[in-house]
Design a protein around this motif. Structure first.
Motif, PDB file in Angstrom:
ATOM      1  N   THR A 199      42.825  44.709  39.757  1.00  0.00           N
ATOM      2  CA  THR A 199      42.620  44.752  41.197  1.00  0.00           C
ATOM      3  C   THR A 199      41.474  45.684  41.570  1.00  0.00           C
ATOM      4  O   THR A 199      40.683  45.380  42.467  1.00  0.00           O
ATOM      5  CB  THR A 199      43.912  45.193  41.903  1.00  0.00           C
ATOM      6  OG1 THR A 199      44.967  44.318  41.500  1.00  0.00           O
ATOM      7  CG2 THR A 199      43.767  45.155  43.396  1.00  0.00           C
ATOM      8  N   ALA A 200      41.357  46.806  40.881  1.00  0.00           N
ATOM      9  CA  ALA A 200      40.260  47.733  41.154  1.00  0.00           C
ATOM     10  C   ALA A 200      38.912  47.096  40.824  1.00  0.00           C
ATOM     11  O   ALA A 200      37.953  47.229  41.590  1.00  0.00           O
ATOM     12  CB  ALA A 200      40.450  49.018  40.351  1.00  0.00           C
TER      13      ALA A 200
ATOM     14  N   LEU B  98      33.905  42.068  43.537  1.00  0.00           N
ATOM     15  CA  LEU B  98      34.068  40.740  44.132  1.00  0.00           C
ATOM     16  C   LEU B  98      34.171  40.770  45.653  1.00  0.00           C
ATOM     17  O   LEU B  98      34.612  39.803  46.264  1.00  0.00           O
ATOM     18  CB  LEU B  98      35.317  40.055  43.560  1.00  0.00           C
ATOM     19  CG  LEU B  98      35.327  39.788  42.068  1.00  0.00           C
ATOM     20  CD1 LEU B  98      36.625  39.121  41.673  1.00  0.00           C
ATOM     21  CD2 LEU B  98      34.151  38.948  41.651  1.00  0.00           C
ATOM     22  N   GLY B  99      33.759  41.853  46.274  1.00  0.00           N
ATOM     23  CA  GLY B  99      33.881  41.973  47.712  1.00  0.00           C
ATOM     24  C   GLY B  99      33.156  40.887  48.487  1.00  0.00           C
ATOM     25  O   GLY B  99      33.649  40.368  49.476  1.00  0.00           O
TER      26      GLY B  99
ATOM     27  N   VAL C 142      35.098  32.106  43.211  1.00  0.00           N
ATOM     28  CA  VAL C 142      34.950  33.197  42.235  1.00  0.00           C
ATOM     29  C   VAL C 142      36.226  34.029  42.196  1.00  0.00           C
ATOM     30  O   VAL C 142      36.702  34.402  41.113  1.00  0.00           O
ATOM     31  CB  VAL C 142      33.724  34.069  42.579  1.00  0.00           C
ATOM     32  CG1 VAL C 142      33.662  35.304  41.696  1.00  0.00           C
ATOM     33  CG2 VAL C 142      32.441  33.258  42.462  1.00  0.00           C
ATOM     34  N   HIS C 143      36.809  34.289  43.342  1.00  0.00           N
ATOM     35  CA  HIS C 143      38.078  35.026  43.387  1.00  0.00           C
ATOM     36  C   HIS C 143      39.170  34.254  42.657  1.00  0.00           C
ATOM     37  O   HIS C 143      39.939  34.837  41.885  1.00  0.00           O
ATOM     38  CB  HIS C 143      38.507  35.249  44.843  1.00  0.00           C
ATOM     39  CG  HIS C 143      37.797  36.367  45.516  1.00  0.00           C
ATOM     40  ND1 HIS C 143      38.444  37.472  45.995  1.00  0.00           N
ATOM     41  CD2 HIS C 143      36.497  36.555  45.801  1.00  0.00           C
ATOM     42  CE1 HIS C 143      37.582  38.293  46.542  1.00  0.00           C
ATOM     43  NE2 HIS C 143      36.384  37.742  46.437  1.00  0.00           N
TER      44      HIS C 143
END
Length: 69
Positions: free
Chosen positions: A26-27, A33-34, A40-41
């Motif tokens: 998650t980090a 990936l912001g 992509v996510h």
């Protein structure tokens, strides 16, 4: 080592593995990936959601092996 002891150790390690891996994945997603697209996510979380199974399988095999006599 007795089977019960191996299962206790393996269970604790497995829970820690999942917790640490989830925080790490998650980090990394938050950092890199912001601005990425939804595809992509999806691919990232699909890949990271499945890759933790490999070390878990190794750990579970170790837990289930019969002790050497």
């Amino acid at each position: 080592m007795p089977v019960r002891m191996k299962k206790l150790i393996g269970t604790i390690v497995l829970v820690l593995l999942v917790m640490i891996y989830a925080i790490f994945a998650t980090a990394v997603a938050s950092l890199y990936l912001g601005e990425a697209s939804g595809l992509v996510h999806l691919l990232y979380f699909l890949f990271t959601g499945l890759i933790w199974i490999v070390p878990a399988m190794v750990l579970i095999r170790w837990m289930e092996r019969e002790p050497k006599r």
